[in-house]
Design a protein around this motif. Structure first.
Motif, short mmCIF file in Angstrom:
data_model
loop_
_atom_site.label_atom_id
_atom_site.label_comp_id
_atom_site.label_asym_id
_atom_site.label_seq_id
_atom_site.Cartn_x
_atom_site.Cartn_y
_atom_site.Cartn_z
N VAL A 4 -43.50 56.86 -34.49
CA VAL A 4 -43.02 55.88 -33.53
C VAL A 4 -43.28 54.49 -34.09
CG1 VAL A 4 -43.28 54.96 -31.20
CG2 VAL A 4 -43.44 57.42 -31.59
N GLY A 5 -42.28 53.63 -34.06
CA GLY A 5 -42.47 52.26 -34.49
C GLY A 5 -43.31 51.51 -33.47
N ILE A 6 -44.34 50.80 -33.92
CA ILE A 6 -45.25 50.11 -33.01
C ILE A 6 -45.29 48.63 -33.38
CG2 ILE A 6 -47.65 49.93 -32.20
CD1 ILE A 6 -47.88 52.94 -32.93
N LEU A 7 -45.18 47.77 -32.34
CA LEU A 7 -45.14 46.33 -32.56
C LEU A 7 -45.90 45.64 -31.43
CD1 LEU A 7 -43.90 43.71 -33.88
CD2 LEU A 7 -41.97 44.04 -32.31
N VAL A 8 -46.79 44.68 -31.79
CA VAL A 8 -47.47 43.84 -30.81
C VAL A 8 -47.02 42.41 -31.04
CG1 VAL A 8 -49.67 42.98 -29.93
CG2 VAL A 8 -49.46 45.37 -30.66
N VAL A 9 -46.54 41.73 -29.96
CA VAL A 9 -46.07 40.35 -30.07
C VAL A 9 -46.84 39.48 -29.09
CG1 VAL A 9 -43.79 41.12 -30.74
CG2 VAL A 9 -44.25 40.65 -28.35
N ASP A 10 -46.95 38.17 -29.43
CA ASP A 10 -47.65 37.24 -28.54
C ASP A 10 -46.66 36.65 -27.53
OD1 ASP A 10 -46.15 35.33 -29.85
OD2 ASP A 10 -47.82 34.62 -31.10
N LYS A 11 -47.14 35.72 -26.71
CA LYS A 11 -46.30 35.17 -25.64
C LYS A 11 -45.13 34.36 -26.17
CE LYS A 11 -49.34 31.12 -25.05
NZ LYS A 11 -50.19 30.41 -24.06
N GLU A 12 -45.21 33.95 -27.45
CA GLU A 12 -44.10 33.22 -28.06
C GLU A 12 -43.15 34.16 -28.80
OE1 GLU A 12 -45.90 30.28 -30.51
OE2 GLU A 12 -46.57 29.02 -28.84
N ARG A 13 -43.36 35.48 -28.61
CA ARG A 13 -42.51 36.52 -29.22
C ARG A 13 -42.60 36.51 -30.74
NH1 ARG A 13 -36.68 36.36 -26.68
NH2 ARG A 13 -36.56 38.44 -27.65
N LYS A 14 -43.82 36.24 -31.22
CA LYS A 14 -44.08 36.32 -32.66
C LYS A 14 -44.88 37.59 -32.94
CE LYS A 14 -43.87 31.38 -33.73
NZ LYS A 14 -44.59 30.22 -34.33
N ASN A 15 -44.60 38.19 -34.10
CA ASN A 15 -45.20 39.47 -34.46
C ASN A 15 -46.68 39.31 -34.80
OD1 ASN A 15 -42.58 40.52 -34.28
ND2 ASN A 15 -42.19 40.00 -36.42
N LEU A 16 -47.54 40.04 -34.07
CA LEU A 16 -48.97 40.04 -34.37
C LEU A 16 -49.38 41.27 -35.16
CD1 LEU A 16 -50.51 38.89 -30.96
CD2 LEU A 16 -50.11 37.50 -32.99
N LEU A 17 -48.75 42.41 -34.87
CA LEU A 17 -49.13 43.66 -35.51
C LEU A 17 -47.89 44.54 -35.63
CD1 LEU A 17 -52.23 45.83 -34.73
CD2 LEU A 17 -49.96 46.88 -34.62
N VAL A 18 -47.69 45.17 -36.79
CA VAL A 18 -46.57 46.07 -37.02
C VAL A 18 -47.07 47.35 -37.68
CG1 VAL A 18 -44.84 44.25 -37.20
CG2 VAL A 18 -46.03 44.99 -39.26
N SER A 19 -46.52 48.48 -37.27
CA SER A 19 -46.92 49.75 -37.87
C SER A 19 -46.13 50.01 -39.15
CB SER A 19 -46.69 50.91 -36.89
OG SER A 19 -45.31 51.13 -36.72
N LYS A 20 -46.65 50.92 -39.94
CA LYS A 20 -45.98 51.30 -41.19
C LYS A 20 -44.59 51.84 -40.92
CE LYS A 20 -46.48 54.46 -45.14
NZ LYS A 20 -47.35 55.51 -45.74
N HIS A 21 -44.46 52.69 -39.86
CA HIS A 21 -43.15 53.29 -39.57
C HIS A 21 -42.15 52.24 -39.10
CE1 HIS A 21 -40.37 56.52 -38.88
NE2 HIS A 21 -40.18 56.12 -37.63
N LEU A 22 -42.63 51.23 -38.36
CA LEU A 22 -41.72 50.17 -37.92
C LEU A 22 -41.17 49.42 -39.14
CD1 LEU A 22 -41.74 47.88 -34.95
CD2 LEU A 22 -41.81 46.75 -37.17
N CYS A 23 -42.05 49.13 -40.11
CA CYS A 23 -41.57 48.46 -41.33
C CYS A 23 -40.52 49.31 -42.04
CB CYS A 23 -42.76 48.19 -42.28
SG CYS A 23 -43.94 46.98 -41.64
#
Length: 556
Positions: free
Chosen positions: A21-40
């Motif tokens: 599963v692709g995993i992504l964490v974004v901040d309140k400004e919709r900028k990427n904080l964390l991305v998983s290997k599968h998402l990349c």
């Protein structure tokens, strides 16, 4: 985000980079904080290319980026889980579809997104739409229309030809079962629903009914309905799909179709860790939901408890691959506490310590039983629609659509191999007399017998097709000599002349046959068809029950 200790962080990283599963964490400004290997991998980027960048990088355009934000905000304001299907863009510019769901991270203005690639399902649905359109095209001229009924919610699909058959324009009637039900003659509804009920109870696939529908003009038309019922693995009826044919004229003489995930403790999918011997060491809420076991019931037991006996060799093989490559992915069976067997998407990865030495295994399993049933149903429906679009409903022979394709193929093959091919146009003599005197039902049975006799007269690589009514064609490949066509024509005449006994009736069927030869007469499929047709009519004019090969004077 919640602070984790060193071991938890390491475990988190192992899960993050092994999940399908692709995993992504974004901040309140919709900028990427964390991305998983599968998402990349899904998007074709390196991690360094995404961290700190706006999520707009994933979208087709700025408009797409803005629209997604609006959709997510609307769901959040309504207090609903953020989950939707949306199209995104990879680094190389290709487009694909994702199911994306999001959850707010507690005490932070951050959002945890999980993504699953659903491109295959979306494309399959598009293929089925195309096949429906091809089936509708094949029905043009047959005064018939296609329909589909979803038994779960009583929604329905009616083809443009179906609408036209009842005097309506496309889109004029709603896509509901009641569109049909409100127009069924009151005297017919009971028998139809009784037939549907009894067919489903005995798990039959095919159903055929005859009933009346009210035309837009107010008059009643007679309908022959043929359908196929689709069942899931438990025998529950899912849908019906089929064809309605206007048989009003004939009846005057004789009455007669979530996938959704979250992360670690928030996720409802199973995440299990074991030591290198396969002994379970951790168990999340998703594992309890998936299996029915509590943590106390499984801690310290072997992971193989979830495999069927016949699948244990597969488990042993998966562990060998995991130890050699560091990961393993497969769809496999999973045995629940209830002893029910479900189908799961399984991902195994090695858990390593600070020295990069393997110390355990992580198993991520997702229940895909319903998805697999849906995919199987879609595949079955796709095959069924493909067959209906290319074959005659009465005889099962190739129809005009498939015949045209086979004729083009035969010409190309003959051109490539430097050989002849023959086209036979066959028309039954005075067949209308059988329909008029004995009825169309008896006539249909004769057509079925003729179809079998024609098919039995040629080789498997040749094509016998029904164009409609009492007209048939045969495509003969690899014709060695021109006179071989004459020999085959006489053989067909003799075979069809064998009396047909039906009850107390003995029927004598004769035929007129026209023949055209590739490349002697033409290299064009259209001309070969026209010439064989002309030769057939010539055979009829000289007394029927005979064959004629094409000659130029026939069309002068």
């Amino acid at each position: 985000m919640k602070v984790l200790d060193k071991r938890q962080t390491h475990w988190f990283d192992q899960f993050l980079n092994s999940s399908l599963v692709g995993i992504l964490v974004v901040d309140k400004e919709r900028k990427n904080l964390l991305v998983s290997k599968h998402l990349c991998t899904m998007f074709g980027y390196e991690e360094r290319e995404l961290i700190g960048r706006s999520t707009e990088i994933f979208h087709l355009s700025h408009e797409s980026y803005t629209k997604f934000a609006e959709l997510a905000s609307d769901l959040a304001r309504q207090g609903e889980t953020i989950g939707l299907e949306y199209q995104f863009k990879r680094k190389d510019g290709t487009l694909f579809w994702l199911y994306i769901s999001g959850d707010m991270v507690e005490e932070h203005d951050e959002v945890l997104w999980t993504m699953v690639d659903i491109t295959k399902r979306v494309n399959t649905e598009k293929e089925i739409k195309v096949l429906k359109e091809r089936m509708e095209l094949a029905l043009l001229g047959y005064n018939a229309g296609a329909w589909e009924w979803d038994l779960s919610d009583d929604t329905a699909y009616y083809s443009p030809q179906w609408m036209k058959m009842l005097g309506y324009e496309e889109g004029e009637l709603p896509a509901l079962l009641s569109t049909w039900g409100d127009r069924v003659h009151p005297d017919d509804m009971g028998a139809i629903m009784s037939a549907v009920k009894s067919t489903i109870e005995v798990k039959q696939e095919h159903i055929e009914t005859t009933h009346r529908l009210r035309h837009k003009s107010g008059r009643w038309i007679w309908i022959l309905g043929r359908g196929i019922i689709q069942y899931d693995d438990d025998g529950k009826a899912l849908s019906m799909v089929g064809i309605h044919t206007d048989i009003t004229e004939q009846k005057a003489q004789q009455l007669k179709s979530a996938q959704q995930t979250q992360m670690i403790e928030q996720i409802h999918d199973s995440v299990i860790s074991t030591d290198l011997d396969g002994i379970i060491t951790s168990w999340n809420l998703g594992s309890k939901i998936l299996s029915g076991y509590s943590a106390d019931e499984v801690m310290g037991r072997h992971i193989s408890m979830f495999y069927r006996d016949e699948d244990l060799p597969l488990y042993e093989k998966s562990i060998k691959i995991l130890m050699r490559t560091g990961e393993y992915h497969a769809d496999t069976y999973f045995v629940k506490k209830s002893e029910d067997v479900i189908y799961t998407s399984l991902s195994l990865s090695l858990f390593r310590d600070e020295k990069d030495e393997p110390v355990g295994m992580i198993s991520y399993a997702q229940d895909i039983t319903e998805r697999k049933r849906a995919e199987d149903a879609l595949a079955k429906q796709k095959d069924m629609l493909h067959h209906q679009a290319h074959h005659d409903a009465l005889t099962g022979l190739p129809n005009r659509l498939l015949f045209d394709d086979r004729l083009e193929q035969a010409i190309e093959r003959s051109k490539r191999d430097g050989q002849r091919a023959a086209l036979f146009f066959i028309d039954l003599d005075d067949f209308k007399e059988i329909n008029d005197s004995l009825g169309h039902e008896m006539g249909d049975e004769v057509l079925k017998i003729v179809s079998k006799r024609l098919s039995g007269s040629v080789r498997g690589e040749d094509t016998v097709a029904r164009l409609g009514g009492d007209e048939f064609t045969i495509i003969v490949n690899e014709l060695a000599l021109g006179e071989d066509a004459s020999l085959l024509a006489q053989k067909i005449i003799d075979v069809l002349a064998i009396p047909i006994t039906m009850g107390k009736n003995v029927l004598h069927v004769s035929s007129s046959i026209g023949i055209s030869i590739y490349p002697d007469d033409s290299e064009s499929a259209q001309d070969l068809f026209k010439y064989a047709d002309a030769a057939m009519y010539k055979a009829k004019t000289v007394g029927k029950d005979s064959y004629k090969s094409y000659s130029v004077e026939m069309i002068e």
